[in-house]
Each structure stands twice: as C-alpha cells, then as structure tokens.
Design an enzyme around this catalytic site. Structure first.
Site, PDB file in Angstrom:
ATOM      1  N   ASN A  12     -79.557  -9.251  27.513  1.00  0.00           N
ATOM      2  CA  ASN A  12     -81.052  -8.539  29.101  1.00  0.00           C
ATOM      3  C   ASN A  12     -81.895  -9.169  28.902  1.00  0.00           C
ATOM      4  O   ASN A  12     -83.368  -8.580  27.737  1.00  0.00           O
ATOM      5  CB  ASN A  12     -80.438  -6.902  29.292  1.00  0.00           C
ATOM      6  CG  ASN A  12     -81.460  -6.608  30.887  1.00  0.00           C
ATOM      7  OD1 ASN A  12     -81.628  -7.319  31.360  1.00  0.00           O
ATOM      8  ND2 ASN A  12     -81.784  -5.679  30.514  1.00  0.00           N
ATOM      9  N   LYS A  14     -84.639  -8.651  31.339  1.00  0.00           N
ATOM     10  CA  LYS A  14     -85.315  -8.421  31.675  1.00  0.00           C
ATOM     11  C   LYS A  14     -86.154  -9.177  33.163  1.00  0.00           C
ATOM     12  O   LYS A  14     -85.672  -9.699  33.200  1.00  0.00           O
ATOM     13  CB  LYS A  14     -86.201  -6.920  31.508  1.00  0.00           C
ATOM     14  CG  LYS A  14     -85.134  -6.699  30.213  1.00  0.00           C
ATOM     15  CD  LYS A  14     -85.897  -5.149  29.708  1.00  0.00           C
ATOM     16  CE  LYS A  14     -84.755  -4.119  28.691  1.00  0.00           C
ATOM     17  NZ  LYS A  14     -85.609  -3.346  28.414  1.00  0.00           N
ATOM     18  N   HIS A  98     -78.128   0.073  35.050  1.00  0.00           N
ATOM     19  CA  HIS A  98     -79.703   0.017  33.740  1.00  0.00           C
ATOM     20  C   HIS A  98     -80.744   0.703  33.630  1.00  0.00           C
ATOM     21  O   HIS A  98     -81.112   1.163  35.134  1.00  0.00           O
ATOM     22  CB  HIS A  98     -80.483  -1.835  33.984  1.00  0.00           C
ATOM     23  CG  HIS A  98     -80.726  -1.954  32.431  1.00  0.00           C
ATOM     24  ND1 HIS A  98     -81.968  -0.799  32.251  1.00  0.00           N
ATOM     25  CD2 HIS A  98     -80.488  -1.987  30.492  1.00  0.00           C
ATOM     26  CE1 HIS A  98     -82.447  -1.551  30.665  1.00  0.00           C
ATOM     27  NE2 HIS A  98     -81.723  -2.512  30.426  1.00  0.00           N
ATOM     28  N   GLU A 100     -83.740   1.003  33.335  1.00  0.00           N
ATOM     29  CA  GLU A 100     -84.658   0.788  34.918  1.00  0.00           C
ATOM     30  C   GLU A 100     -84.713   0.514  35.503  1.00  0.00           C
ATOM     31  O   GLU A 100     -84.967   1.149  36.804  1.00  0.00           O
ATOM     32  CB  GLU A 100     -85.619  -0.124  34.006  1.00  0.00           C
ATOM     33  CG  GLU A 100     -85.404  -0.223  32.167  1.00  0.00           C
ATOM     34  CD  GLU A 100     -85.822  -1.879  31.137  1.00  0.00           C
ATOM     35  OE1 GLU A 100     -85.763  -3.103  31.771  1.00  0.00           O
ATOM     36  OE2 GLU A 100     -85.415  -1.397  30.260  1.00  0.00           O
ATOM     37  N   GLU A 172     -76.864   3.187  25.677  1.00  0.00           N
ATOM     38  CA  GLU A 172     -78.403   2.683  25.553  1.00  0.00           C
ATOM     39  C   GLU A 172     -79.097   3.999  26.460  1.00  0.00           C
ATOM     40  O   GLU A 172     -79.224   4.362  27.183  1.00  0.00           O
ATOM     41  CB  GLU A 172     -78.808   1.729  26.736  1.00  0.00           C
ATOM     42  CG  GLU A 172     -77.951   0.444  26.510  1.00  0.00           C
ATOM     43  CD  GLU A 172     -79.298  -0.868  27.572  1.00  0.00           C
ATOM     44  OE1 GLU A 172     -79.003  -1.602  26.616  1.00  0.00           O
ATOM     45  OE2 GLU A 172     -79.461  -0.823  28.502  1.00  0.00           O
ATOM     46  N   GLY A 178     -86.667  -0.540  24.127  1.00  0.00           N
ATOM     47  CA  GLY A 178     -88.141  -1.366  23.569  1.00  0.00           C
ATOM     48  C   GLY A 178     -89.330  -0.426  22.959  1.00  0.00           C
ATOM     49  O   GLY A 178     -90.522  -0.488  23.181  1.00  0.00           O
ATOM     50  N   SER A 218     -83.748  -1.188  21.573  1.00  0.00           N
ATOM     51  CA  SER A 218     -83.868  -1.080  20.213  1.00  0.00           C
ATOM     52  C   SER A 218     -83.183  -2.390  18.931  1.00  0.00           C
ATOM     53  O   SER A 218     -83.576  -2.345  17.912  1.00  0.00           O
ATOM     54  CB  SER A 218     -85.245  -0.565  19.153  1.00  0.00           C
ATOM     55  OG  SER A 218     -85.890   0.680  20.709  1.00  0.00           O
TER      56      SER A 218
HETATM   57  P1  13P Z   1     -84.754  -3.594  24.271  1.00  0.00           P
HETATM   58  O1  13P Z   1     -84.034  -3.973  22.931  1.00  0.00           O
HETATM   59  O2  13P Z   1     -86.737  -4.159  23.998  1.00  0.00           O
HETATM   60  O3  13P Z   1     -84.993  -2.403  23.427  1.00  0.00           O
HETATM   61  O4  13P Z   1     -83.776  -3.289  25.577  1.00  0.00           O
HETATM   62  C1  13P Z   1     -82.678  -2.304  25.252  1.00  0.00           C
HETATM   63  C2  13P Z   1     -82.055  -3.189  26.729  1.00  0.00           C
HETATM   64  O5  13P Z   1     -82.916  -1.664  28.027  1.00  0.00           O
HETATM   65  C3  13P Z   1     -81.692  -3.732  26.815  1.00  0.00           C
HETATM   66  O6  13P Z   1     -80.428  -3.816  28.714  1.00  0.00           O
END
Ligand code: 13P
Length: 255
Positions: A12, A14, A98, A100, A172, A178, A218
């Site tokens: 992803n 983002k 997601h 976010e 997740e 992150g 992560s």
């Molecule tokens: P990270 O791998 O950067 O922690 O992000 C995970 C994520 O949100 C994937 O959708």
C-alpha cells in the site's frame, strides 16, 4: 476442502509515488513468478494508469489496485473516484476501509459497508481493512472492535456471498501502522484466529478458509517470515517496506 489460497503480498503506497516514481519503481522491480504467491500494489489514483502500463510493459506478475472508491457510480462528490472510472482504466482491485481513511477521512463501518457492497456489485475484488486502536487494545476491546467492524458486511447478503471469492480481509492493528512496532506473532495469530472464527460462524468452514486474512502493520523483510509462519496469516499488507523495489522484492523472496 479446496487448497488454501496463495499467499498475497500487497503493498500500500498510501500518498507516495506519483506517476513518474511509479514507473521508475516498476522498471527497477524484478519479480519472478511464484506458484504459491501473488503480488499486488495499491497505488495513488493518479499513478494507476502509469503503474498498469509499466506492469504490462515489464511483464510483471503483479496486480495494481486503487486505495479507495466511492459507493456511488457518479454524481456531485467533489474529489472522489468511482468504480466505473477505475474499470475504464482497467483496475479491478480496491482497498476499502483502511484505518487512515477511517481516522482522517471520516469513514465509518456504515460507509465501509456501502463501499464494499457497491464495489463487489461492480465486479471489483475488495481487500477490506479492519484493526483496533492502541486504546482499544489496552482496554481489552480488540475482539469487540473487530467484530463491530466486520459484522455489517458479514450480515449483508450481497457481501456475504463474496467472501473467499472477491472479498478478503486485512487485519491491521492501528498501533502497529507506520510505528515500527509490529504485533507479536502471538498477538497477530490470536486476532486472526478470532476473525476467522467470526467468518466460520457466519459463512461456514469452507468460505472462511477460502478468505485470506492478511496482516499489516510495520511488516519488514526482518519480521515477515515469522509472521507468515503463523497459522491463519495468509499474507501481508505492507506500507513503508513496499515503497522501494529492493524491499518489496526482499519480502517476495521470503514467501
Ligand atoms: P506500514 O507497513 O508502513 O506500517 O503500513 C501498514 C499499512 O498501513 C498498510 O496498509
């Protein structure tokens, strides 16, 4: 019982990698085919066309997907993108819900249901994201939160029919996204087992087993192997470590 679905490595991006960076990434990426695995990248809307073209040009065994889609097919929704627009450019994969999108763009379990229903009805394959906040985990609310995030979709007849076909899940934990703090294999395994138990109750054994549950938060080439070795973890949804061709390839090599 049918064989387990192949492991899915999904990146992803983002809000990273515009059309030019997407092209460059895919030009550099060397991804040998694997029988037991699939690779996918969810890229920013503006980069979809160039990512698709580069994937074809370099014959990469990789699917390209969108990170969001509106539930209506057209209309007065400034700044949004619709299913027909994605279909027109050849996209049939979409990420929905997601954390976010939930945290920063006001998506709710209700809007996630609308989007999921509409995307499935339009023929998309959906990866639906769920996961608890740190405060919820600390208050021992992980399971009720996951249930609440899934229940509308699990009880919706139209969505229900697609689990294990075109509807799959990503767990997740928000506190792991992150942050560099990956869930321990025990934490991940236990959440996956709980989600699987909800699927079994609602859909029966076969569909529950056919539904992939990816872990995200992560994931790096250092911890991916251990996570993948946990029963019930069917792949990874990867943010940061999917941004460089070298680390995406390193993850692929661990499958
Ligand atoms: P990270 O791998 O950067 O922690 O992000 C995970 C994520 O949100 C994937 O959708």
């Amino acid at each position: 019982m049918s064989a387990k679905p192949p492991i899915l490595l999904a990146g992803n991006w983002k809000m990273n990698h515009g059309p030019k960076a997407a092209r460059e990434f895919l030009q550099k990426l060397e991804l040998p085919e694997k029988e037991n695995a699939q690779a996918r990248l969810y890229v920013p809307t503006l980069s979809l066309t160039s990512a698709l073209a580069a994937t074809l040009e370099h014959s990469l065994p990789l699917q390209v997907g969108a990170q969001n889609v509106h539930h209506e097919k057209s209309g007065a929704f400034t700044g949004e993108i619709s299913g027909p627009m994605l279909s027109e450019i050849g996209i049939n994969q979409v990420l929905i819900g997601h954390s976010e999108r939930r945290q920063f763009f006001g998506e709710t379990n209700e809007s996630v249901l609308l989007k999921t229903k509409s995307a499935l009805e339009q023929g998309f394959e959906v990866l639906l994201c769920i996961g608890e906040l740190l405060s919820e985990r600390e208050a021992s609310k992980t399971e009720p939160v996951l249930r609440e995030q899934l229940i509308r979709v699990l009880e919706n007849q139209e969505c229900k029919a697609h689990f294990g076909g075109r509807l799959h899940l990503a767990y997740e934990p928000v506190w792991a996204i992150g942050t560099g703090v990956v869930a321990t294999p025990e934490q991940a395994q236990s959440a996956h087992a709980y989600v699987r138990s909800l699927l079994i109750t609602a859909l029966g054994q076969q569909k529950a087993q056919d539904t992939r549950i990816l872990y995200g938060g992560s994931v790096t080439p250092t911890n991916f192997k251990e996570l993948l070795s946990c029963p019930g973890i069917d792949g990874g949804l990867v943010g940061g470590a999917s941004l460089k061709p070298e680390s995406f390839r390193a993850l692929w090599d661990l499958i």
